[in-house]
Every structure is written in C-alpha cells, then in structure tokens.
Design a protein around this motif. Structure first.
Motif, PDB file in Angstrom:
ATOM      1  N   GLY A 156     -20.830 -10.160  29.173  1.00 11.12           N
ATOM      2  CA  GLY A 156     -20.178  -8.975  29.722  1.00 11.12           C
ATOM      3  C   GLY A 156     -20.323  -8.821  31.220  1.00 11.12           C
ATOM      4  N   ASN A 200     -10.188  -1.622  20.712  1.00  8.02           N
ATOM      5  CA  ASN A 200     -11.592  -1.198  20.776  1.00  8.02           C
ATOM      6  C   ASN A 200     -11.792   0.119  21.515  1.00  8.02           C
ATOM      7  OD1 ASN A 200     -12.630  -3.256  19.210  1.00  8.02           O
ATOM      8  ND2 ASN A 200     -12.962  -4.625  20.930  1.00  8.02           N
ATOM      9  N   TYR A 233     -12.372  -6.607  26.450  1.00  6.02           N
ATOM     10  CA  TYR A 233     -11.983  -5.826  25.272  1.00  6.02           C
ATOM     11  C   TYR A 233     -12.905  -6.027  24.078  1.00  6.02           C
ATOM     12  CZ  TYR A 233      -7.887  -4.625  27.944  1.00  6.02           C
ATOM     13  OH  TYR A 233      -7.057  -4.150  28.931  1.00  6.02           O
ATOM     14  N   GLY A 234     -14.019  -6.705  24.283  1.00  6.76           N
ATOM     15  CA  GLY A 234     -15.006  -6.833  23.225  1.00  6.76           C
ATOM     16  C   GLY A 234     -14.536  -7.626  22.037  1.00  6.76           C
TER      17      GLY A 234
END
Length: 310
Positions: free
Chosen positions: A78, A144, A305-306
C-alpha cells in the motif's frame, strides 16, 4: 539499492524514485559468506525498526524489471507509486475527482453526472447533455466503498467522449469496476467506425468485438469488484485480456482497429448495449502497453482499490 561491480556505481531509491547515485574508488567484493540482516557484519550499527520484506537479486536489473518489482512490492504494502510520470498518452477518468453535475460543480451522492473530466493531459472529458441518459454519482458505492459512477442499463445511461485517437490500431484499457449483472450484452467502451467494443459482459463472457472481425475473445465474466485490462497491439494484431493482473487469455485479431469519430463510456457508440455496474477508474492508453507499463498500472490500481494481486 543497486550495486554495479563493473563500474563501482551505487544507486539508491526510495519508493521507486532515485534518491542519489554514488561511486566508490575500488570495486567491492562479491556477496559471499554469511549475511547479516539488521546489523553490520562486524557487529554494531544495529537497525531499529520492522522489516516486512527483503530480496537480493544477484545481478543488475534493467530499469524496466526494477520498476515492475518496485511497483508490485509497493502495491502489496500500500505504498504510493506515481506511474503517470513515466507513461505517455494517458487518458484517465477517476471517480474521486472531476465528476461534475449540470452546473459544473462536484456531484453530490446520487446526483446525475453531466461531465466526467479526463485527469490526463488530453482533456477528453466524458459528457452527456440529456439528463435522463446520465449515469449517477455514488460517494461510497464504488469499488471497496469508494466513489464511483453508476451506470444502469435499464435507463440507457452512458457518457460521450467524442473522438479518441489511437496509433496503428493499438490501445490499452484499464477499468476498475463493480459489475452488477451479466445479463444482456454490456459494452464498457465503444467506438465507431467498426463498432470496436471492449465488452464487460457478452451474455456472460468478457471480451472484445468489432463488426469486421467479429467476437475476438470470450472468457468467463464475473460480477463484483475487479480490474479488467484489455491490451490490443495493432503491429502484431494480437489482443489479450487480464483480470486483476492475471492473464485470462490472448488471441490473434484479424482486424485491430483504431478508435473512431465517436466513443462512449458505458455503451456502444450508438448508445446501445449499456453496462450495468459502477465504474471507479478508467485509464486509456493510445498504444499497446509494454509489459512494464501494464505491470505498474495494474499494480498501482489494484493497490489503490484493495483488490487482490499476486
């Protein structure tokens, strides 16, 4: 950190960005014997912190290989990575910026979208003048829990881009979306002439179509949050489709076309075969992305956006 024993040059990077280059007077010895993590080999100079990941490659990587590895590791943890600085011909529609109502103001939750501004260098804004045909904005209903632009096929909603140029029949489309249903034929991006279409659902399949060559790809579509990537190479007349960075498949294309005089987001150019889902982010390149370009854009979008990335 990269070290070249041939010319005694060290390069230091942080988050993929070069910080400094240094040269030593004599070549360092090869990495042999024991390796100490967290301290100097003779003792002391202790590291204080947490090490989550480490890797040593016994060679100097090319700039492309290094950038791809950086992007993948940074995506996993991240960390911010700006891929835009090294890639040309970027068109970008991001639901977190430039989604405007009819008055030219940022949309409120549930409001119809009159303009979706291109965040790239070309200012190819997507617009719709008929209010009933406009998609709506969601503040938290995107991928998400983020913002998104909601397209409802029942209401014939789409946005017009006008002419979008590409070179030699090549283009690459990255789409972060939440696909609602797989019924009907649903075109994510369509253009004329030739009705070139990037299709999110063709009766349950994801693929690419043009009127001359017909249906080129047919892989199983899926609902829910995902990153779809289409890479079309006019020089080699090949086209490949990826989901979440993983290749679904590739085929030869008998007729790889340029974008034409009319292009729409969320439907064919003639405003039919509308998509049913929420788009959070679109990136369009007017060329076939290199493996380096595709890897770093895929990694950056998946991290933002995970979405799962291997």
């Amino acid at each position: 950190i990269t070290r070249s024993g041939g010319d005694n040059v060290y390069d230091f990077y942080r988050d993929g960005v070069l910080l400094a280059t240094g040269t030593v007077a004599t070549a360092s010895s090869a990495l042999v014997g024991s390796l100490n993590i967290g301290r100097y080999f003779g003792g002391g100079q202790l590291f204080k912190g947490e090490i989550l990941f480490g890797a040593i490659v016994p060679s100097i990587l090319s700039a492309e290989d290094r950038a791809v590895r950086n992007a993948v590791v940074m995506a996993h943890y991240g960390l911010a990575f700006d891929w835009r600085t090294s890639i040309a011909n970027v068109r970008e529609w991001d639901a977190s910026a430039g989604v405007l109502n009819a008055g030219g103001l940022p949309c409120s939750d549930g409001e119809n979208v009159a303009t979706w501004e291109d965040q790239g260098a070309f200012n190819w804004d997507a617009t719709e003048i008929v209010d009933a045909d406009r998609p709506s904005y969601t503040a938290v209903g995107g991928v998400n829990g983020g913002p998104g632009v909601v397209f409802d096929l029942a209401n014939t909603e789409s946005l017009s881009l006008g002419a979008v140029a590409s070179t030699g029949g090549s283009s690459t489309l990255f789409a972060v979306l939440n696909q609602a249903t797989l019924t009907m034929e649903q075109c994510l991006l369509g253009t004329t002439p030739g009705d070139l279409m990037f299709t999110a659902s063709h009766l349950g399949s994801v693929g690419y179509y043009d009127n001359s060559a017909g249906w080129i790809q047919s892989f199983t579509a899926m609902t829910g949050a995902q990153l779809l990537t289409w890479n079309r190479n006019g020089a080699t007349t090949t086209e490949a489709i990826y989901r979440n960075g993983q290749l679904l498949g590739s085929n030869a294309c008998g007729n790889v076309q340029n974008f034409g005089v009319a292009t729409r987001i969320g439907a064919r150019a003639d405003n039919t075969e509308h998509i049913n889902g929420t788009l959070s982010h679109l990136v369009l390149l007017a060329h076939a992305a290199t493996s380096y370009e595709q890897a770093i854009i895929d990694a950056a979008l998946l991290a933002e956006y995970g979405l799962a990335f291997s």
